[in-house]
Structure formats: C-alpha cells, structure tokens
Design a protein around this motif. Sequence first.
Motif, PDB file in Angstrom:
ATOM      1  N   LEU A 239      31.339  41.824   6.886  1.00 28.30           N
ATOM      2  CA  LEU A 239      32.131  42.005   8.101  1.00 28.30           C
ATOM      3  C   LEU A 239      32.715  43.413   8.188  1.00 28.30           C
ATOM      4  CD1 LEU A 239      34.084  38.618   8.347  1.00 28.30           C
ATOM      5  CD2 LEU A 239      31.981  39.284   9.520  1.00 28.30           C
ATOM      6  N   ASP A 240      32.743  44.130   7.076  1.00 32.89           N
ATOM      7  CA  ASP A 240      33.270  45.496   7.052  1.00 32.89           C
ATOM      8  C   ASP A 240      32.175  46.553   7.177  1.00 32.89           C
ATOM      9  OD1 ASP A 240      35.899  44.582   6.689  1.00 32.89           O
ATOM     10  OD2 ASP A 240      35.637  44.452   4.514  1.00 32.89           O
ATOM     11  N   LYS A 297      41.770  36.454   4.473  1.00 31.71           N
ATOM     12  CA  LYS A 297      41.155  37.753   4.702  1.00 31.71           C
ATOM     13  C   LYS A 297      40.111  37.654   5.809  1.00 31.71           C
ATOM     14  CE  LYS A 297      38.179  41.209   2.526  1.00 31.71           C
ATOM     15  NZ  LYS A 297      37.368  41.555   1.326  1.00 31.71           N
ATOM     16  N   ILE A 298      39.284  36.603   5.764  1.00 29.67           N
ATOM     17  CA  ILE A 298      38.238  36.419   6.773  1.00 29.67           C
ATOM     18  C   ILE A 298      38.856  36.236   8.153  1.00 29.67           C
ATOM     19  CG2 ILE A 298      36.425  34.843   7.566  1.00 29.67           C
ATOM     20  CD1 ILE A 298      35.771  34.359   4.587  1.00 29.67           C
ATOM     21  N   LEU A 299      39.933  35.495   8.236  1.00 22.05           N
ATOM     22  CA  LEU A 299      40.597  35.278   9.515  1.00 22.05           C
ATOM     23  C   LEU A 299      41.068  36.608  10.105  1.00 22.05           C
ATOM     24  CD1 LEU A 299      41.591  33.123  11.528  1.00 22.05           C
ATOM     25  CD2 LEU A 299      43.714  32.995  10.207  1.00 22.05           C
ATOM     26  N   ASN A 300      41.650  37.478   9.278  1.00 20.58           N
ATOM     27  CA  ASN A 300      42.097  38.787   9.758  1.00 20.58           C
ATOM     28  C   ASN A 300      40.913  39.656  10.183  1.00 20.58           C
ATOM     29  OD1 ASN A 300      44.852  38.272   9.372  1.00 20.58           O
ATOM     30  ND2 ASN A 300      44.781  38.953   7.222  1.00 20.58           N
ATOM     31  N   GLN A 301      39.806  39.611   9.420  1.00 15.42           N
ATOM     32  CA  GLN A 301      38.623  40.385   9.782  1.00 15.42           C
ATOM     33  C   GLN A 301      38.066  39.932  11.129  1.00 15.42           C
ATOM     34  OE1 GLN A 301      36.572  39.412   6.015  1.00 15.42           O
ATOM     35  NE2 GLN A 301      36.176  41.614   5.775  1.00 15.42           N
ATOM     36  N   VAL A 302      37.986  38.629  11.308  1.00 18.17           N
ATOM     37  CA  VAL A 302      37.463  38.075  12.564  1.00 18.17           C
ATOM     38  C   VAL A 302      38.361  38.480  13.731  1.00 18.17           C
ATOM     39  CG1 VAL A 302      37.100  35.916  13.834  1.00 18.17           C
ATOM     40  CG2 VAL A 302      36.242  36.160  11.493  1.00 18.17           C
ATOM     41  N   ARG A 303      39.663  38.423  13.537  1.00 24.31           N
ATOM     42  CA  ARG A 303      40.604  38.785  14.601  1.00 24.31           C
ATOM     43  C   ARG A 303      40.421  40.254  14.998  1.00 24.31           C
ATOM     44  NH1 ARG A 303      44.815  37.114  12.218  1.00 24.31           N
ATOM     45  NH2 ARG A 303      44.963  35.060  13.210  1.00 24.31           N
ATOM     46  N   ASP A 304      40.260  41.130  14.016  1.00 22.07           N
ATOM     47  CA  ASP A 304      40.074  42.561  14.302  1.00 22.07           C
ATOM     48  C   ASP A 304      38.768  42.816  15.054  1.00 22.07           C
ATOM     49  OD1 ASP A 304      42.455  43.123  13.035  1.00 22.07           O
ATOM     50  OD2 ASP A 304      41.520  43.722  11.129  1.00 22.07           O
ATOM     51  N   LEU A 305      37.702  42.142  14.639  1.00 20.84           N
ATOM     52  CA  LEU A 305      36.398  42.367  15.270  1.00 20.84           C
ATOM     53  C   LEU A 305      36.338  41.809  16.686  1.00 20.84           C
ATOM     54  CD1 LEU A 305      34.105  41.576  12.205  1.00 20.84           C
ATOM     55  CD2 LEU A 305      34.422  43.804  13.300  1.00 20.84           C
ATOM     56  N   SER A 306      37.178  40.831  16.987  1.00 19.73           N
ATOM     57  CA  SER A 306      37.177  40.257  18.338  1.00 19.73           C
ATOM     58  C   SER A 306      37.812  41.181  19.370  1.00 19.73           C
ATOM     59  CB  SER A 306      37.918  38.913  18.334  1.00 19.73           C
ATOM     60  OG  SER A 306      39.306  39.095  18.121  1.00 19.73           O
TER      61      SER A 306
END
Length: 448
Positions: A239-240, A297-306
Amino acid sequence: MGKRKTQRKNATMLDSDDDNSSVSSSSTMRSDRMSVSASEEVEFNKDSLLDEAVDALYEKRGSTREKALAVIIEAFNSNLQQGQQFVERKFATLLHQCLNSIKKGSSKEISLASHTIGLLALTLGPGDNAREILEESMIPLSQAFKSGSDPSKTASLLECMAVITFVGGNDPEDTEKSMQIIWQVVLPKLGSNVVAVKPSAAVITAVVSAWSFLLTTMDGWRLSPKLWQESITYLSSLLDKDDRSVRIAAGEALAVIFEMGSLEKFAAETKGSSDGSVSEGNKSKEGFSYIQGLKGKILNQVRDLSVEAGGKGSAKKDLNNQRNLFKDVLEFLEDCYSPNTSMKIGGDLLQTSSWSQLIQLNFLRCFLAGGFTKHMQENEFLQDIFGFTPNKRNLLGSEHMSNGEKRMYKSPNSALNKARTQLLNKQRMLSAGRNFGHYAVNVGDEDS
C-alpha cells in the motif's frame, strides 16, 4: 509420415504473413481471373479452421504456432458452442501442444499458450478434463516462472494457473498449493543457489490479483497463521508503493481478507494459542498485539489512499479508480458495507454484493476480454458462479453483441478473419481447379 504431411498442408494458411502468402496471393489472382462471384464461394468451415490451427501447432516455426494459437483464442471467444464441441474432440491434443509451447516457445508463444489453456478449462467447466488440465499443467507452469523475466509472459502464466485451479481444483489443498506457487513468484524461498530478483510492478500486480482471485474460493481457517502473517504484512507494505496498480491490487486483496474475517480469526487463534506457560503466554500476547497494530496501520493507509491528492504527472483516471476503491474498502472496514455493483450483459443485469464476487468478476472479465460477454451468455459454469441467468431473447441477433464482439466477428484484421480469408482462398483455388481442367493436376496433389 502421412499425418505429418497432412499437418504440413493444413498449416500452410498460418505459415506466412498475409502479404507474402503464396497460397493466398496465387489463389486470389486465379479467382480474380475467373471472376468468382459471392454466390459461388465455398462456405467457410469453422471446424476445418480450428483443425488446421491445431495441426499448425506441430510446426517448427514459432511464428506459425503463434498465429495458430491466436486463431484458436479468437474462435473460443467468438463461438463458445463451437469451442465446446471442438475441445471434446481435440482436448488432449490441444492441451499437450500448448504445454509444449510453454516449454520451448518464445515469450509471446508462452503467453498465447497459457491463455489458450485457461480458455480450455473455462470452456470445459469442472470435471475430469479440467482436473487433468490442472494436474498436467502444474509442473510446466511452475518451471516457466523460473525462465526469463518478461512481465507479460509471467502475467499470462499467473492468470493461467489461477484459472485452471479455479475450474479444476477439487479440494482446498489444490488451491492452497497454487496460491503458494503464485506467491513465490514475488517472495521466493531463498536457498544457497537462489538469487533474489526484484519483481516489476506489473508482475507484483499480476501475482496479487491471481492470489486474491483464488483466495475468494478458500475458507480462511484452512490457511496457516504463518501464511496469514506473511501475506497480510506484505500486502500492507504494498500500500506504500509508488505504483498505483500495485496499491489497488493490494487493497482488493486486503478487502477479501477482512471480508472473510481472516484477520480476526488469525488474531483470535494467536491470542488463544497459549499452553498455559508464562513464556508462551507472553508470545501469544505479543502476537495478538502485533495483529491488532497491523489492522490499525492498514486502516490508516486505506484512509489516506481514499483521499490522496494527485501528484505531478499522475493520470486522473487512475487516481479516481484508486480513490473510489479505497473509499469502498474504508466503508467496509469501518461500517461493514460491501460494495454492490451491477453491469449489463446483452440486455441482462449481472449483480455482485460482496468483495469476493467483485474480485472474481473483475479477474474473469480481464482474462476473457472481448470474449467475456459471450461466455457470460453461454457458459453455464460462469453463470452458476455469479447466479446469472440471461434472457434467451437477448442471445439472438447481432444487435445485442458488444462492440468488442462485433469487432471480433467482423473486423478484417482479426486473426480469425485473416485465417478465414486464407482458407476461403485455398478452397476457391481447389474449387476452381475442379471446374477448370487446367488446374486438375494441382487438385490431385492437394488431395493425395
């Protein structure tokens, strides 16, 4: 010798390009001189074309085999009923010639042969033949991953392995074995004589997509905790990455994992794995904490990418696709709402209501490309998978064909129509020879 001679004759139409084909050019000149009208043309025999294409797979020239495979693929995509009848007669021959192409062909030939095997499995549907395809293909496909690094070739091999496992895998062990082989393309088991090669973004995307496609058929409980930890950690790292297609593929895979409840199952299993000792209890707590931290961590990554802003040179369409996907993933993670999608096939509506269905649909739609609509309208196996029942009235007439299908049927530049033109020219030449004594000797040579 007789069979080989027949194969050599039948491969003539695929043995050279249209511009310098001696059979095509000479027969065209003869037909022009004799002013053969449309009403006198010999009717095109599709079965003969496919038979000749299969015979051409025995040829030594790689370009001839490539053209033959292209003809077979187009035929399977444009006329499923004909393809089903054909594979019932030539199943074993076609499979083993395609496997030979994978073993010794160029990257292009390997890609075409892999796609043909996948189409063969989908056309046949589940059963003994599909099982044989899976068993016979596993070793050649696994070995082909290790030879060369052409991304398009590797992607075709991955799609092939995923499709034949999806159709021919009889039990979860088959699927898990294929998933492990697919995963090792990007995360190989390193030994003393193995050198790690950094995979390209295209290969990573293809691996994650194929792995996710097979994951949709699995019960998450069957996969080992170690495999879950490795895969979830790796997907989170993707995701990064800079490549947007990699991030989207990883996001879809993680959505399937969360939908299956696999992360929660893994966390619960880790938390409850202590045997009562202080040491084991501490390890279990550490493992549980790690999984919970990874989920956050995954939840924060998903939120940023959205809500990611477009950078310099970023394609607006790709950025919108990423935002839309991760908005759906975020909504699912926070509120447990799965995406509901619908698409028209002919005049009928195909709907999905889960991540697993959506991943399967997108994967098969990409694999079948121009043949997707035809397969969804006529392939009972795929109809059962998606609970799709086409209205028979929508299957009649070319007005209901998609633009892609119309191009496949009608374009003079398609491989199928080029081969058909060459076969028609050959048939005209033979017909003219029978009507005009001047060419009688040539007719005798062809029929001998």
